[in-house]
Design a protein around this motif. Structure first.
Motif, PDB file in Angstrom:
ATOM      1  N   TRP A 149      -6.652  36.944  -6.654  1.00 17.86           N
ATOM      2  CA  TRP A 149      -6.797  36.631  -8.079  1.00 17.86           C
ATOM      3  C   TRP A 149      -7.982  35.700  -8.303  1.00 17.86           C
ATOM      4  O   TRP A 149      -8.646  35.765  -9.335  1.00 17.86           O
ATOM      5  CB  TRP A 149      -5.499  36.050  -8.659  1.00 17.86           C
ATOM      6  CG  TRP A 149      -5.163  34.661  -8.212  1.00 17.86           C
ATOM      7  CD1 TRP A 149      -4.358  34.315  -7.169  1.00 17.86           C
ATOM      8  CD2 TRP A 149      -5.609  33.434  -8.793  1.00 17.86           C
ATOM      9  NE1 TRP A 149      -4.288  32.948  -7.064  1.00 17.86           N
ATOM     10  CE2 TRP A 149      -5.041  32.376  -8.045  1.00 17.86           C
ATOM     11  CE3 TRP A 149      -6.430  33.116  -9.874  1.00 17.86           C
ATOM     12  CZ2 TRP A 149      -5.267  31.041  -8.343  1.00 17.86           C
ATOM     13  CZ3 TRP A 149      -6.664  31.785 -10.168  1.00 17.86           C
ATOM     14  CH2 TRP A 149      -6.089  30.762  -9.411  1.00 17.86           C
ATOM     15  N   ARG A 150      -8.270  34.841  -7.331  1.00 16.52           N
ATOM     16  CA  ARG A 150      -9.407  33.931  -7.460  1.00 16.52           C
ATOM     17  C   ARG A 150     -10.720  34.713  -7.480  1.00 16.52           C
ATOM     18  O   ARG A 150     -11.608  34.432  -8.281  1.00 16.52           O
ATOM     19  CB  ARG A 150      -9.405  32.909  -6.324  1.00 16.52           C
ATOM     20  CG  ARG A 150      -8.189  31.993  -6.362  1.00 16.52           C
ATOM     21  CD  ARG A 150      -8.129  31.100  -5.128  1.00 16.52           C
ATOM     22  NE  ARG A 150      -6.868  30.431  -4.992  1.00 16.52           N
ATOM     23  CZ  ARG A 150      -6.530  29.311  -5.624  1.00 16.52           C
ATOM     24  NH1 ARG A 150      -7.352  28.738  -6.443  1.00 16.52           N
ATOM     25  NH2 ARG A 150      -5.341  28.774  -5.420  1.00 16.52           N
ATOM     26  N   TRP A 151     -10.857  35.704  -6.589  1.00 17.89           N
ATOM     27  CA  TRP A 151     -12.058  36.527  -6.580  1.00 17.89           C
ATOM     28  C   TRP A 151     -12.153  37.356  -7.862  1.00 17.89           C
ATOM     29  O   TRP A 151     -13.252  37.588  -8.368  1.00 17.89           O
ATOM     30  CB  TRP A 151     -12.112  37.407  -5.332  1.00 17.89           C
ATOM     31  CG  TRP A 151     -12.543  36.622  -4.130  1.00 17.89           C
ATOM     32  CD1 TRP A 151     -11.763  36.257  -3.069  1.00 17.89           C
ATOM     33  CD2 TRP A 151     -13.835  36.058  -3.890  1.00 17.89           C
ATOM     34  NE1 TRP A 151     -12.499  35.508  -2.177  1.00 17.89           N
ATOM     35  CE2 TRP A 151     -13.778  35.372  -2.652  1.00 17.89           C
ATOM     36  CE3 TRP A 151     -15.038  36.057  -4.602  1.00 17.89           C
ATOM     37  CZ2 TRP A 151     -14.878  34.706  -2.115  1.00 17.89           C
ATOM     38  CZ3 TRP A 151     -16.128  35.390  -4.056  1.00 17.89           C
ATOM     39  CH2 TRP A 151     -16.044  34.728  -2.828  1.00 17.89           C
ATOM     40  N   ALA A 152     -11.026  37.779  -8.392  1.00 19.29           N
ATOM     41  CA  ALA A 152     -11.044  38.522  -9.660  1.00 19.29           C
ATOM     42  C   ALA A 152     -11.541  37.634 -10.799  1.00 19.29           C
ATOM     43  O   ALA A 152     -12.351  38.064 -11.633  1.00 19.29           O
ATOM     44  CB  ALA A 152      -9.645  39.071  -9.972  1.00 19.29           C
ATOM     45  N   ILE A 153     -11.092  36.384 -10.842  1.00 16.98           N
ATOM     46  CA  ILE A 153     -11.560  35.433 -11.864  1.00 16.98           C
ATOM     47  C   ILE A 153     -13.054  35.198 -11.712  1.00 16.98           C
ATOM     48  O   ILE A 153     -13.807  35.215 -12.694  1.00 16.98           O
ATOM     49  CB  ILE A 153     -10.791  34.091 -11.756  1.00 16.98           C
ATOM     50  CG1 ILE A 153      -9.330  34.264 -12.107  1.00 16.98           C
ATOM     51  CG2 ILE A 153     -11.447  33.010 -12.604  1.00 16.98           C
ATOM     52  CD1 ILE A 153      -9.010  34.329 -13.570  1.00 16.98           C
ATOM     53  N   LEU A 154     -13.507  34.975 -10.480  1.00 15.55           N
ATOM     54  CA  LEU A 154     -14.937  34.735 -10.245  1.00 15.55           C
ATOM     55  C   LEU A 154     -15.772  35.946 -10.626  1.00 15.55           C
ATOM     56  O   LEU A 154     -16.852  35.801 -11.218  1.00 15.55           O
ATOM     57  CB  LEU A 154     -15.170  34.349  -8.778  1.00 15.55           C
ATOM     58  CG  LEU A 154     -14.576  33.005  -8.366  1.00 15.55           C
ATOM     59  CD1 LEU A 154     -14.648  32.836  -6.855  1.00 15.55           C
ATOM     60  CD2 LEU A 154     -15.285  31.856  -9.079  1.00 15.55           C
ATOM     61  N   ALA A 155     -15.289  37.145 -10.313  1.00 15.62           N
ATOM     62  CA  ALA A 155     -16.010  38.363 -10.705  1.00 15.62           C
ATOM     63  C   ALA A 155     -16.120  38.454 -12.223  1.00 15.62           C
ATOM     64  O   ALA A 155     -17.168  38.828 -12.760  1.00 15.62           O
ATOM     65  CB  ALA A 155     -15.302  39.598 -10.137  1.00 15.62           C
ATOM     66  N   GLY A 156     -15.055  38.081 -12.906  1.00 16.17           N
ATOM     67  CA  GLY A 156     -15.103  38.077 -14.369  1.00 16.17           C
ATOM     68  C   GLY A 156     -16.096  37.065 -14.906  1.00 16.17           C
ATOM     69  O   GLY A 156     -16.794  37.317 -15.904  1.00 16.17           O
ATOM     70  N   MET A 157     -16.192  35.912 -14.247  1.00 22.95           N
ATOM     71  CA  MET A 157     -17.121  34.876 -14.702  1.00 22.95           C
ATOM     72  C   MET A 157     -18.580  35.301 -14.578  1.00 22.95           C
ATOM     73  O   MET A 157     -19.411  34.967 -15.425  1.00 22.95           O
ATOM     74  CB  MET A 157     -16.903  33.585 -13.909  1.00 22.95           C
ATOM     75  CG  MET A 157     -15.632  32.861 -14.247  1.00 22.95           C
ATOM     76  SD  MET A 157     -15.506  31.386 -13.210  1.00 22.95           S
ATOM     77  CE  MET A 157     -13.981  30.686 -13.785  1.00 22.95           C
TER      78      MET A 157
END
Length: 142
Positions: free
Chosen positions: A51-59
């Protein structure tokens, strides 16, 4: 005082999106949206990284979405030298370490939870920012 490229509608929209993302992360996963903590745990954490990588990808996908919608990359003008940006980034990293969090964790999420520690941290961020701008523009002549 000159305000450069102030965009109140875009700024409001961005702020609403950040607030909505923070609320959704808390609602869905029960986690605080502190960008620095998310980044650090995505890189060095042992578990709970997807989920952290998903948030970073969104950013970081925002500029790509802007390009897709407009056909142009966002125009970004930074009135500082590269060494000043690197030094500023390092100082922010030190501040995040000493402050036990960043502006998103303390300023967005911590204040919303009425955290006294986050209030102190956010006031420190804001006062330091104001002092830095004053010194660089009026004392150093930048």
């Amino acid at each position: 005082m000159e305000i450069v490229n102030f965009t109140p509608v875009a700024s409001l929209f961005g702020g609403v999106l950040i607030g909505l993302a923070a609320v959704m992360l808390m609602l869905v996963l029960g986690r605080i949206m502190g960008a620095t903590g998310i980044l650090a745990a995505a890189i060095w954490g042992e578990d709970d990284r997807a989920w952290r990588w998903a948030i970073l990808a969104g950013m970081v996908s925002g500029p790509a979405l802007f390009l897709t919608l407009t056909g142009n990359w966002p125009q970004i003008t930074v009135p500082s030298s590269t060494p000043a940006l690197i030094l500023g980034g390092l100082l922010v990293g030190v501040g995040v370490s000493y402050g036990s969090g960043c502006t998103s964790g303390h300023g967005v999420c911590g204040l919303a939870r009425l955290s006294p520690r986050s209030l102190a941290a956010t006031l420190t961020f804001m006062l330091t920012t104001g002092l830095t701008v004053y010194v660089t523009r009026h004392v150093m002549g930048g």
